[in-house]
Design a protein around this motif. Structure first.
Motif, short mmCIF file in Angstrom:
data_model
loop_
_atom_site.label_atom_id
_atom_site.label_comp_id
_atom_site.label_asym_id
_atom_site.label_seq_id
_atom_site.Cartn_x
_atom_site.Cartn_y
_atom_site.Cartn_z
N SER A 1 0.84 -1.20 0.00
CA SER A 1 0.00 0.00 0.00
C SER A 1 0.87 1.24 0.00
O SER A 1 0.63 2.20 -0.75
CB SER A 1 -0.92 0.01 1.22
OG SER A 1 -1.74 -1.12 1.28
N LEU A 2 1.89 1.25 0.88
CA LEU A 2 2.83 2.37 0.91
C LEU A 2 3.52 2.54 -0.43
O LEU A 2 3.68 3.66 -0.93
CB LEU A 2 3.89 2.14 1.99
CG LEU A 2 3.51 2.39 3.45
CD1 LEU A 2 4.68 2.05 4.35
CD2 LEU A 2 3.09 3.83 3.66
N PHE A 3 3.96 1.42 -1.00
CA PHE A 3 4.69 1.48 -2.26
C PHE A 3 3.84 2.14 -3.34
O PHE A 3 4.29 3.09 -4.00
CB PHE A 3 5.09 0.06 -2.69
CG PHE A 3 5.79 0.02 -4.02
CD1 PHE A 3 7.15 0.22 -4.10
CD2 PHE A 3 5.07 -0.22 -5.20
CE1 PHE A 3 7.81 0.20 -5.33
CE2 PHE A 3 5.71 -0.25 -6.42
CZ PHE A 3 7.08 -0.05 -6.49
N TRP A 4 2.61 1.66 -3.53
CA TRP A 4 1.77 2.19 -4.61
C TRP A 4 1.39 3.64 -4.37
O TRP A 4 1.38 4.46 -5.29
CB TRP A 4 0.52 1.34 -4.75
CG TRP A 4 0.77 0.02 -5.41
CD1 TRP A 4 0.72 -1.21 -4.83
CD2 TRP A 4 1.13 -0.21 -6.77
NE1 TRP A 4 1.04 -2.18 -5.74
CE2 TRP A 4 1.29 -1.59 -6.94
CE3 TRP A 4 1.35 0.63 -7.86
CZ2 TRP A 4 1.65 -2.16 -8.15
CZ3 TRP A 4 1.70 0.06 -9.08
CH2 TRP A 4 1.85 -1.31 -9.22
N VAL A 5 1.08 3.98 -3.12
CA VAL A 5 0.68 5.36 -2.83
C VAL A 5 1.80 6.33 -3.13
O VAL A 5 1.59 7.37 -3.78
CB VAL A 5 0.24 5.50 -1.35
CG1 VAL A 5 0.18 6.96 -0.94
CG2 VAL A 5 -1.12 4.86 -1.15
N PHE A 6 3.02 6.00 -2.70
CA PHE A 6 4.10 6.98 -2.85
C PHE A 6 4.84 6.88 -4.17
O PHE A 6 5.65 7.76 -4.48
CB PHE A 6 5.04 6.90 -1.64
CG PHE A 6 4.37 7.40 -0.39
CD1 PHE A 6 4.00 8.73 -0.29
CD2 PHE A 6 4.06 6.54 0.64
CE1 PHE A 6 3.35 9.20 0.84
CE2 PHE A 6 3.41 7.00 1.78
CZ PHE A 6 3.06 8.33 1.88
N VAL A 7 4.57 5.87 -4.96
CA VAL A 7 4.95 5.91 -6.37
C VAL A 7 3.95 6.77 -7.12
O VAL A 7 4.30 7.71 -7.85
CB VAL A 7 5.02 4.50 -7.00
CG1 VAL A 7 5.17 4.61 -8.52
CG2 VAL A 7 6.21 3.73 -6.44
N GLY A 8 2.66 6.45 -6.95
CA GLY A 8 1.61 7.16 -7.67
C GLY A 8 1.56 8.64 -7.38
O GLY A 8 1.26 9.45 -8.27
N ALA A 9 1.84 9.02 -6.15
CA ALA A 9 1.78 10.44 -5.79
C ALA A 9 2.82 11.27 -6.55
O ALA A 9 2.65 12.48 -6.71
CB ALA A 9 1.99 10.61 -4.29
N GLN A 10 3.87 10.62 -7.03
CA GLN A 10 4.92 11.35 -7.74
C GLN A 10 4.63 11.51 -9.24
O GLN A 10 5.25 12.34 -9.91
CB GLN A 10 6.28 10.64 -7.58
CG GLN A 10 6.62 10.19 -6.19
CD GLN A 10 6.29 11.18 -5.11
OE1 GLN A 10 6.52 12.38 -5.24
NE2 GLN A 10 5.73 10.69 -4.01
N PHE A 11 3.72 10.71 -9.76
CA PHE A 11 3.43 10.76 -11.19
C PHE A 11 2.45 11.91 -11.47
O PHE A 11 1.29 11.71 -11.80
CB PHE A 11 2.86 9.43 -11.67
CG PHE A 11 3.89 8.33 -11.79
CD1 PHE A 11 5.20 8.52 -11.36
CD2 PHE A 11 3.57 7.10 -12.32
CE1 PHE A 11 6.14 7.52 -11.46
CE2 PHE A 11 4.50 6.08 -12.44
CZ PHE A 11 5.79 6.30 -11.99
#
Length: 488
Positions: free
Chosen positions: A29-39
C-alpha cells in the motif's frame, strides 16, 4: 467497529487508534501510494527546476539522483511510527513534542499538503487548458483555467473524502497509465533530445552553488512527504518486519520521484530554460497525437497527488480540533485549499515561486522530522498509544503531557534550528543575512537539520526525560482506552 470497507466506501476512521483487527494495509500500500503520488506535473516540475536554474542534462541528472538519495534516506524511517502508534504522523509526534506541542506537526503537515494540492491542481489544470488550446483552438483564458481547476479539484476532493482504501486503489489505477504516458513521451521526443545539452546562465552565478541548490531542492521533495507516511502505515500491523516496511516505503518514494524528476529534466532540456512554464513548454514540443496523453497525464496526476495531500490534510485538521470527524475536516480544508488555488493563481500569481516555497517549507519541516526520528531511536520505537490520544479526547495528563502539554526539549531544539535555517536561506523570494556564509551556496537545509540533530540529544542529556516508559501498547489498547475514557 471494523473499518475495512474497501474502495468506494467512505472511511470512518480518523486520527483515532487503528486496532489490530482493522489493519488491512500492507507495505505494498505504501509502495503504490508513494509511487503514484509522484506521477504528476507537480513532481515533474522538480526535474525541470535544475534545468531552469541553468544546469545541463547530465549535471541535472546527477543533482536529481544525489538529492533524491539524501531526501529518501531522511524520509524512509518515518513510516515506522504508524504501526507502533496506530495513528498519523502529527499525533505520533506528541510523544516527543508533547500532546499539545504536536500541533506544530499538524500545522506543518497542513501547510505542506495545501501547498502541494494547489500546485497539483494548477499544473493539471494548465495542461488541460494548454492542450485544448492546441488541439481545438479553445481560448487560453482565465475562465478556461478556472473551469479546469474546478474539475480537477472536485474529483480530487471526492477521492480524499472516501479515504484510505480509495486513495490506494486510485494510485494502483493511475500508476501504470501515467507510467506508460512517460515511456511513450520519451520515445516520442527522442529525436529532439540532446544529452550534451549544457544549460544556460547559472541562477546563482556559478556551477557549484547552482548544482547544490538543485540538490537541496530535489532532496526537499521526499522529505516533504514525511508528515503523510503514517497516514497509510497506521493501517499496517506492527507484526510486519521493519525491513519490509522500510523497503516498500523507501523504494516506492525513490522510484516514483526518480522517474518523474528525470522525465522532467529530459523534457526541459529539449525546450530549454527559456520557457517560464514547464507545462506550456511540454505541450509546445509534443507531437499533436501525443497532446491528448499529456492532458490525461495532467488530470490523472492531479487526482493521484492531490488526493494524497488532501487526505492527509483532513487527518491533520481533525487533529487540531478534538472530536472533529475526518470527513468534516477534509471538507473544511478542501474549501480552504480551493480558495488558495484560485487566489494564488489569479491574484497573487505564486505559481512561479514553487522552488522558493518548497525550500522554505522544508527548512522548517526537516528539524521536526529529525527530532522525531531521534526521539524514535531514544524510545526504541515504544509508545503509549493511550496517552498519545489524550489531547484528541479533550483530556489532560499522561506520560506525554510534560509541561502543559509541551516538551521543551524538542521545542527548544526545533525553534533555534529553523531560525538558523532561515538565516542561511537563499531563494528568489527571501535571502537571509547568512546566505553567503558558504560563498553563495544554500546551506539552509543542512544547517537547520544539523542544529536540530545536535540540540535535541544535548537537551535530553542535560534534562533527562522522566516517566516516558509506555504502559499501554497496541495489544492492550482497546480495553485500556475504554478504561481511560478515551473511546467514550
Amino acid at each position: 467497529m471494523k473499518d475495512q470497507a474497501g474502495a468506494g466506501v467512505v472511511e470512518t476512521r480518523g486520527i483515532d487508534f487503528i486496532p489490530d483487527d482493522e489493519r488491512h494495509g500492507s507495505p505494498s500500500s505504501l509502495f503504490w501510494v508513494f509511487v503514484g503520488a509522484q506521477f504528476s506535473f507537480t513532481v515533474i516540475v522538480f526535474g525541470w527546476l535544475p534545468v531552469a536554474f541553468g544546469l545541463g542534462w547530465w549535471s541535472s541528472f546527477t543533482a536529481i539522483v544525489v538529492g533524491l538519495v539524501i531526501g529518501t534516506m531522511v524520509y524512509t524511517p518515518f513510516a515506522l511510527f504508524g504501526p507502533r502508534t496506530g495513528t498519523n504522523s502529527a499525533v505520533s509526534s506528541g510523544a516527543h513534542f508533547g500532546v499539545v506541542g504536536r500541533i506544530i506537526g499538524s500545522i506543518l503537515a497542513m501547510v505542506t499538503a495545501v501547498g502541494f494540492f494547489a500546485i497539483s491542481i494548477w499544473t493539471g489544470g494548465d495542461s488541460l487548458v494548454a492542450g485544448a488550446n492546441r488541439l481545438f483552438g479553445t481560448p487560453d483564458s482565465d475562465a478556461m483555467a478556472a473551469l479546469a481547476y474546478a474539475v480537477a479539484a472536485l474529483i480530487t476532493i471526492a477521492i480524499a473524502i472516501y479515504g484510505f482504501d480509495t486513495v490506494v486503489a486510485a494510485q494502483k489505477f493511475v500508476v501504470p497509465i501515467l507510467g506508460l504516458v512517460m515511456v511513450v513521451g520519451v520515445f516520442a521526443l527522442a529525436s529532439k533530445f540532446d544529452p550534451s545539452y549544457a544549460g544556460g546562465a547559472y541562477l546563482l552565478g556559478d556551477f557549484w552553488p547552482t548544482w547544490l541548490l538543485s540538490v537541496a531542492t530535489v532532496a526537499s521533495l521526499p522529505i516533504s512527504y514525511a508528515p503523510f507516511a503514517n497516514d497509510y502505515s497506521r493501517y499496517i500491523s506492527r507484526r510486519v518486519p521493519n525491513s519490509r516496511l522500510l523497503l516498500a516505503n523507501g523504494v516506492g518514494m525513490f522510484i516514483g520521484c526518480a522517474i518523474a524528476c528525470l522525465f522532467g529534466a529530459y523534457m526541459a532540456s529539449i525546450f530549454g530554460a527559456a520557457e517560464t512554464s514547464f507545462v506550456g513548454g511540454f505541450i509546445s514540443i509534443s507531437p499533436t497525437w501525443f497532446v491528448t496523453a499529456v492532458i490525461l497525464f495532467g488530470l490523472l496526476g492531479s487526482f493521484g497527488q492531490g488526493s494524497v495531500c488532501l487526505y492527509g490534510t483532513g487527518l491533520d485538521f481533525s487533529s487540531l480540533i478534538p472530536k472533529l470527524p475526518r470527513v468534516s475536516a477534509t471538507l473544511a480544508v478542501s474549501a480552504i485549499s480551493l480558495l488558495l488555488v484560485f487566489v494564488g493563481r489569479f491574484v497573487w500569481d505564486v505559481v512561479d515561486s514553487i522552488s522558493a516555497f518548497v525550500i522554505l517549507l522544508v527548512v522548517i519541516l526537516t528539524p521536526w522530522v529529525i527530532i522525531n526520528l531521534i526521539g524514535f531511536a531514544f524510545r526504541k520505537g515504544q509508545y503509549d498509544v493511550v496517552d498519545l490520544q489524550v489531547f484528541n479526547a479533550g483530556q489532560r495528563g499522561g506520560i506525554y503531557w510534560f509541561t502543559g502539554g509541551w516538551n521543551f526539549r524538542a521545542v527548544g531544539a526545533f525553534v533555534p534550528a529553523i531560525v538558523v535555517g532561515l538565516l542561511c536561506l537563499n531563494t528568489t523570494l527571501y535571502t537571509g543575512p547568512w546566505a553567503n556564509v558558504a560563498n553563495g551556496v544554500d546551506v539552509s537545509l543542512l544547517a537547520s537539520a544539523g542544529v536540530a540533530a545536535v540540540l535535541y540529544p544535548a537537551l535530553m542529556l542535560i534534562f533527562p526525560e522522566r516517566g516516558v516508559v509506555p504502559t499501554h501498547l497496541n495489544a492492550s489498547l482497546p480495553s485500556a482506552l475504554e478504561v481511560n475514557g478515551v473511546l467514550e
